[in-house]
Motif scaffolding. Structure first.
Motif, PDB file in Angstrom:
ATOM      1  N   GLU A  74       0.838  -1.215   0.000  1.00  0.00           N
ATOM      2  CA  GLU A  74       0.000   0.000   0.000  1.00  0.00           C
ATOM      3  C   GLU A  74       0.870   1.261   0.000  1.00  0.00           C
ATOM      4  OE1 GLU A  74      -4.274  -0.837   2.099  1.00  0.00           O
ATOM      5  OE2 GLU A  74      -2.557  -0.751   3.437  1.00  0.00           O
ATOM      6  N   THR A  75       2.014   1.180   0.688  1.00  0.00           N
ATOM      7  CA  THR A  75       2.884   2.344   0.790  1.00  0.00           C
ATOM      8  C   THR A  75       3.731   2.533  -0.468  1.00  0.00           C
ATOM      9  OG1 THR A  75       3.022   1.813   3.129  1.00  0.00           O
ATOM     10  CG2 THR A  75       4.587   3.453   2.310  1.00  0.00           C
ATOM     11  N   SER A  76       4.357   1.441  -0.922  1.00  0.00           N
ATOM     12  CA  SER A  76       5.346   1.573  -1.999  1.00  0.00           C
ATOM     13  C   SER A  76       4.796   1.361  -3.400  1.00  0.00           C
ATOM     14  CB  SER A  76       6.493   0.586  -1.780  1.00  0.00           C
ATOM     15  OG  SER A  76       7.073   0.807  -0.521  1.00  0.00           O
ATOM     16  N   TYR A  77       3.656   0.683  -3.521  1.00  0.00           N
ATOM     17  CA  TYR A  77       3.133   0.374  -4.864  1.00  0.00           C
ATOM     18  C   TYR A  77       1.670   0.791  -4.978  1.00  0.00           C
ATOM     19  CZ  TYR A  77       7.349  -2.448  -4.639  1.00  0.00           C
ATOM     20  OH  TYR A  77       8.643  -2.856  -4.460  1.00  0.00           O
ATOM     21  N   SER A  78       1.349   1.946  -4.389  1.00  0.00           N
ATOM     22  CA  SER A  78      -0.046   2.376  -4.348  1.00  0.00           C
ATOM     23  C   SER A  78      -0.609   2.560  -5.758  1.00  0.00           C
ATOM     24  CB  SER A  78      -0.180   3.667  -3.539  1.00  0.00           C
ATOM     25  OG  SER A  78       0.709   4.626  -4.049  1.00  0.00           O
ATOM     26  N   GLY A  79       0.248   2.927  -6.693  1.00  0.00           N
ATOM     27  CA  GLY A  79      -0.185   3.133  -8.082  1.00  0.00           C
ATOM     28  C   GLY A  79      -0.781   1.871  -8.678  1.00  0.00           C
ATOM     29  N   LEU A  80      -0.167   0.738  -8.347  1.00  0.00           N
ATOM     30  CA  LEU A  80      -0.661  -0.546  -8.869  1.00  0.00           C
ATOM     31  C   LEU A  80      -2.034  -0.889  -8.291  1.00  0.00           C
ATOM     32  CD1 LEU A  80       2.242  -3.184  -8.973  1.00  0.00           C
ATOM     33  CD2 LEU A  80       0.491  -2.780 -10.692  1.00  0.00           C
ATOM     34  N   ALA A 123      -4.209   1.300  -7.252  1.00  0.00           N
ATOM     35  CA  ALA A 123      -5.192   2.326  -7.622  1.00  0.00           C
ATOM     36  C   ALA A 123      -6.001   1.945  -8.849  1.00  0.00           C
ATOM     37  CB  ALA A 123      -4.481   3.654  -7.853  1.00  0.00           C
ATOM     38  N   SER A 124      -5.478   1.010  -9.664  1.00  0.00           N
ATOM     39  CA  SER A 124      -6.227   0.649 -10.869  1.00  0.00           C
ATOM     40  C   SER A 124      -7.379  -0.321 -10.564  1.00  0.00           C
ATOM     41  CB  SER A 124      -5.290   0.068 -11.929  1.00  0.00           C
ATOM     42  OG  SER A 124      -4.469  -0.924 -11.383  1.00  0.00           O
ATOM     43  N   GLU A 178       3.803  -6.569 -13.615  1.00  0.00           N
ATOM     44  CA  GLU A 178       4.407  -5.256 -13.323  1.00  0.00           C
ATOM     45  C   GLU A 178       5.559  -5.406 -12.335  1.00  0.00           C
ATOM     46  OE1 GLU A 178       3.711  -2.404 -14.919  1.00  0.00           O
ATOM     47  OE2 GLU A 178       2.397  -3.667 -16.139  1.00  0.00           O
TER      48      GLU A 178
END
Ligand code: HEM
Length: 179
Positions: free
Chosen positions: A79-85, A87-88, A106
């Motif tokens: 959740e902290t380091s790969y929030s972008g992943l 978010a989709s 990814e």
């Protein structure tokens, strides 16, 4: 195995059992790395297995239970380091059924030498999912911890059953029902 898995593991051991326990399990293990890990490094899975085994012996907690708690903790790292992943996705079933086709694809772009499991989708409906986990590392309880937190992330809960296909846990069926 990627260093982030080791650094986060040792941080959690320190948090739950203290720095003495971190030193103890490192000393009880035979580690090529000498117990010094960097997040971007790559280390042998055998080192993680020794650390887990020694922690289990010292605490009396099974390796499966240790991996479950560690998986739940690791989701916070995601959740902290790969929030972008994350978010989709808007739905936990959608997200979990995309581990193989998107998420870990990814991850492999970021860490080409990552040792990832495979998750084969066998059945999927809007509220249920059956997947087959395969990995020589038998980290299915780590997967269960990640799945529990995936549902929590979407403010949902689920009933998740694990059925071992192989006795050694290298193939496990996950039967997931969203509540
Ligand atoms: C954005 C989301 C995710 C990211 C960034 C991510 C990343 C990673 C990374 C870096 C590793 C370690 C690879 C290595 O040590 O070489 C890993 C392993 C693993 N991941 Fe994911 N992961 C994600 C989501 C998930 C989810 C939702 C599951 C659910 C079951 C999952 C299941 C696993 C398992 C079981 C392993 C352990 C390796 C094995 O069993 O062989 N991952 N993941």
């Amino acid at each position: 195995m990627k260093g982030i898995v080791f650094t986060e593991f040792l941080d959690l051991v320190e948090l739950k059992f203290g720095l003495e326990m971190v030193d103890k399990i490192i000393q009880q293990s035979t580690l090529e790395s000498n117990g010094v890990y960097t997040a971007v490094g790559t280390y042998r899975f055998h080192e993680m297995l020794q650390l887990l085994t020694n922690l289990s012996v010292n605490t009396g907690i099974s390796i499966d239970d240790l991996l479950l708690v560690y998986g739940e903790h690791f989701f916070y790292v995601i959740e902290t380091s790969y929030s972008g992943l994350l978010a989709s996705y808007k739905d936990p079933i959608e997200m979990l059924s995309s581990i193989e086709s998107h998420i870990h694809v990814e991850v492999r772009k970021i860490y080409p030498d990552a040792e990832l499991p495979t998750f084969l989708v066998q059945e999927k409906t809007a509220n249920s999912l059956i997947m087959i986990y395969k990995s020589s590392r038998s980290m299915h309880y780590f997967g269960l911890g990640l799945m529990n937190r995936t549902f929590a992330h979407f403010k949902s809960t689920a009933t998740i059953e694990l059925e071992k296909i192989n006795e050694d846990g290298t193939e496990v069926r996950f039967i997931i029902h969203k509540n």
